[in-house]
Design an enzyme around this catalytic site. Structure first.
Site, mmCIF file in Angstrom:
data_model
loop_
_atom_site.group_PDB
_atom_site.id
_atom_site.type_symbol
_atom_site.label_atom_id
_atom_site.label_comp_id
_atom_site.label_asym_id
_atom_site.label_seq_id
_atom_site.Cartn_x
_atom_site.Cartn_y
_atom_site.Cartn_z
ATOM 1 N N GLY A 17 41.962 39.434 28.676
ATOM 2 C CA GLY A 17 42.952 39.470 29.756
ATOM 3 C C GLY A 17 44.057 40.482 29.491
ATOM 4 O O GLY A 17 44.483 41.202 30.387
ATOM 5 N N GLY A 32 35.607 40.771 27.104
ATOM 6 C CA GLY A 32 34.839 39.931 26.191
ATOM 7 C C GLY A 32 33.347 40.183 26.291
ATOM 8 O O GLY A 32 32.657 40.322 25.277
ATOM 9 N N ARG A 72 38.477 37.018 15.466
ATOM 10 C CA ARG A 72 39.925 37.107 15.687
ATOM 11 C C ARG A 72 40.719 36.838 14.414
ATOM 12 O O ARG A 72 41.810 37.395 14.240
ATOM 13 C CB ARG A 72 40.350 36.141 16.787
ATOM 14 N N LYS A 89 32.084 41.348 39.309
ATOM 15 C CA LYS A 89 32.802 41.400 40.579
ATOM 16 C C LYS A 89 33.849 42.498 40.676
ATOM 17 O O LYS A 89 34.576 42.776 39.737
ATOM 18 C CB LYS A 89 33.482 40.051 40.824
HETATM 19 P P1 ADP Z 1 34.087 41.652 30.664
HETATM 20 O O1 ADP Z 1 34.092 40.257 30.077
HETATM 21 O O2 ADP Z 1 33.587 42.672 29.688
HETATM 22 O O3 ADP Z 1 35.405 42.014 31.308
HETATM 23 P P2 ADP Z 1 32.960 40.742 33.157
HETATM 24 O O4 ADP Z 1 33.274 39.330 32.780
HETATM 25 O O5 ADP Z 1 33.757 41.368 34.231
HETATM 26 O O6 ADP Z 1 32.987 41.671 31.852
HETATM 27 O O7 ADP Z 1 31.441 40.847 33.612
HETATM 28 C C1 ADP Z 1 30.377 40.450 32.785
HETATM 29 C C2 ADP Z 1 29.268 39.814 33.579
HETATM 30 O O8 ADP Z 1 28.831 40.628 34.634
HETATM 31 C C3 ADP Z 1 28.064 39.573 32.704
HETATM 32 O O9 ADP Z 1 27.901 38.186 32.523
HETATM 33 C C4 ADP Z 1 26.910 40.206 33.473
HETATM 34 O O10 ADP Z 1 25.752 39.403 33.476
HETATM 35 C C5 ADP Z 1 27.480 40.318 34.857
HETATM 36 N N1 ADP Z 1 26.792 41.365 35.645
HETATM 37 C C6 ADP Z 1 26.626 42.657 35.316
HETATM 38 N N2 ADP Z 1 25.883 43.294 36.242
HETATM 39 C C7 ADP Z 1 25.575 42.384 37.187
HETATM 40 C C8 ADP Z 1 24.803 42.419 38.412
HETATM 41 N N3 ADP Z 1 24.223 43.542 38.842
HETATM 42 N N4 ADP Z 1 24.718 41.280 39.128
HETATM 43 C C9 ADP Z 1 25.285 40.153 38.687
HETATM 44 N N5 ADP Z 1 26.003 40.044 37.563
HETATM 45 C C10 ADP Z 1 26.153 41.147 36.820
HETATM 46 MG MG MG Z 2 33.936 38.334 31.055
#
Ligand code: ADP
Ligand code: MG
Length: 394
Positions: A374, A351, A37, A198
């Protein structure tokens, strides 16, 4: 939509208050553990010093909750910034009042000053008008380069812009122009890839993108809830029971809009999310009772790769599997490589997705990796970010 850029105002000899996002992780010794950053703000800082501005930087770090807290002082950040810039960075222990004022009065053209963590003041997060005015008093011009904090209406991200001419820094400009173009005038076909743990984290993004894209790939834990809505057996996979109906509605909406919606056709499953797990591949419709889906399978990878190859714009948010563990990383890494080879405009947000792209070794092949978790999500939801709205139009 277009905001006035720092490149289009006179900065020479001016006192310029720059809101940066120096909310960096610190290690156990209190040193900067990841300076991504800080590096992201260097183009704006260098531009200003190069043109003889007096650069006054303001940032938050962590959540000190409106109180002074030694763990969140910005001294280690000043230290790292000084190394990266190769010129002295003076740090003061306050944000407003006599100490910063005196330091600013003594600044040379091209000098750099870092104020103390702005969240030591409860007025910051309350967007207190008096406090915003006191920040504004320090400078002649306000530059916001903190895209990662732009979804917050705080004194240093929004309030202060009422009292000073307010323009976008180069990082802010890049973020809003690239994300903005994807949402308003993308090169088509426009593909979005959504994943992560989720559905509930990404409902707004999913709904907004369905209005814009030609194709939508859903993977990761999120896909399970959609597969459930299609009547698949998911075993012990993460499924959000209360979101199954919504997933069904979103799929119907995709149908109405003529958006091609792709779910995994096969899944990598294991008995537990364990780095030593012995996974197997099953059709997406039949996850055995005791097993859980932790990555997309090879047939899904193949189909998704073909969709990526056809796209001219790809927005990706959310890993397609538990990429942190080797047995479940292939799907995410393969899709990262597909993006890298696509020749499309590729924009990565989130992230964990950014970390996955980094781990796949293709970060430098992306058009843009958003620095704001976010903030980029809210942007993709179609929300107006207060820190962006506060800037002058171009
Ligand atoms: P970002 O930070 O890129 O927005 P998220 O925080 O929404 O992404 O999601 C990332 C998490 O989702 C990771 O820690 C990953 O392990 C988890 N994840 C991905 N696929 C699955 C799955 N099939 N079941 C459980 N967790 C999952
Ligand atoms: Mg995340």
């Amino acid at each position: 939509m277009k905001k006035k850029s720092v490149a289009n105002v006179d900065v020479t000899g001016k006192r310029v208050l720059v809101r940066v996002d120096f909310n960096v992780p610190l290690d156990q010794n209190g040193n900067v553990a990841d300076d991504t950053r800080i590096k992201a703000a260097l183009p704006t800082i260098r531009y200003l010093t190069g043109r003889g501005a007096k650069v006054i930087l303001v940032s938050h770090l962590g959540r000190p909750k409106g109180k002074r807290d030694d763990r969140y002082r910005l001294d280690p950040v000043a230290h790292r910034l000084q190394e990266l810039l190769g010129r002295p960075v003076k740090k003061v222990d306050d944000c407003v009042g006599e100490e910063p004022k005196a330091a600013i009065a003594g600044m040379e053209r091209g000098g750099v000053l870092l104020l103390e963590n702005v969240r030591f003041y409860p007025e910051e997060e309350k967007n207190d008008e008096k406090f915003a005015r006191r920040l504004a008093e320090l400078a002649d011009l306000y530059v916001n380069d903190a895209f990662g904090a732009a979804h917050r209406a705080h004194a240093s991200t929004a309030g202060v812009a009422q009292f000073l001419p307010a323009v976008a820094g180069f990082l802010m400009e890049k973020e809003i122009n690239l994300l903005g173009k994807a949402l308003t005038d993308p090169e088509r076909p426009f593909l979005a890839i959504l994943g992560g743990a989720k559905v509930s984290d990404k409902i707004g993004v999913c709904e907004n993108l369905l209005e814009k894209v030609d194709a939508l790939i859903i993977g990761g834990g999120m896909a399970n809830t959609f597969l459930q809505a299609r009547g698949c057996a998911l075993g012990k996979s993460l499924v959000e029971a209360d979101k199954v109906e919504l997933a069904g509605r979103l799929m119907a909406k995709a149908g109405e809009k003529g958006v091609e919606l792709l779910l995994p056709v096969d899944l990598v499953v294991a008995l537990a999310p364990d780095p030593d797990a012995r996974p197997k591949v099953v059709p997406a419709a039949d996850v055995p009772a005791e097993w859980m889906a932790l990555d997309i399978g090879p047939e899904s990878v193949k189909i998704f790769r073909e969709t990526v190859a056809k796209a001219r714009t790809v927005v990706w948010n959310g890993p397609l599997g538990v990429f942190e563990m080797a047995p479940f990383a292939a799907g995410t890494f393969e899709i990262a490589r597909a993006l890298a080879q696509s020749g499309a405009v590729t924009i990565v947000g989130g992230g964990d997705t950014a970390a996955a792209v980094e781990k796949a070794g293709v970060a430098d092949k992306m058009t843009h990796i958003s620095t704001g978790g976010g903030a980029s999500l809210e942007f993709l939801e179609g929300k107006v970010l207060p820190g962006v709205a506060a800037l002058q139009d171009a």
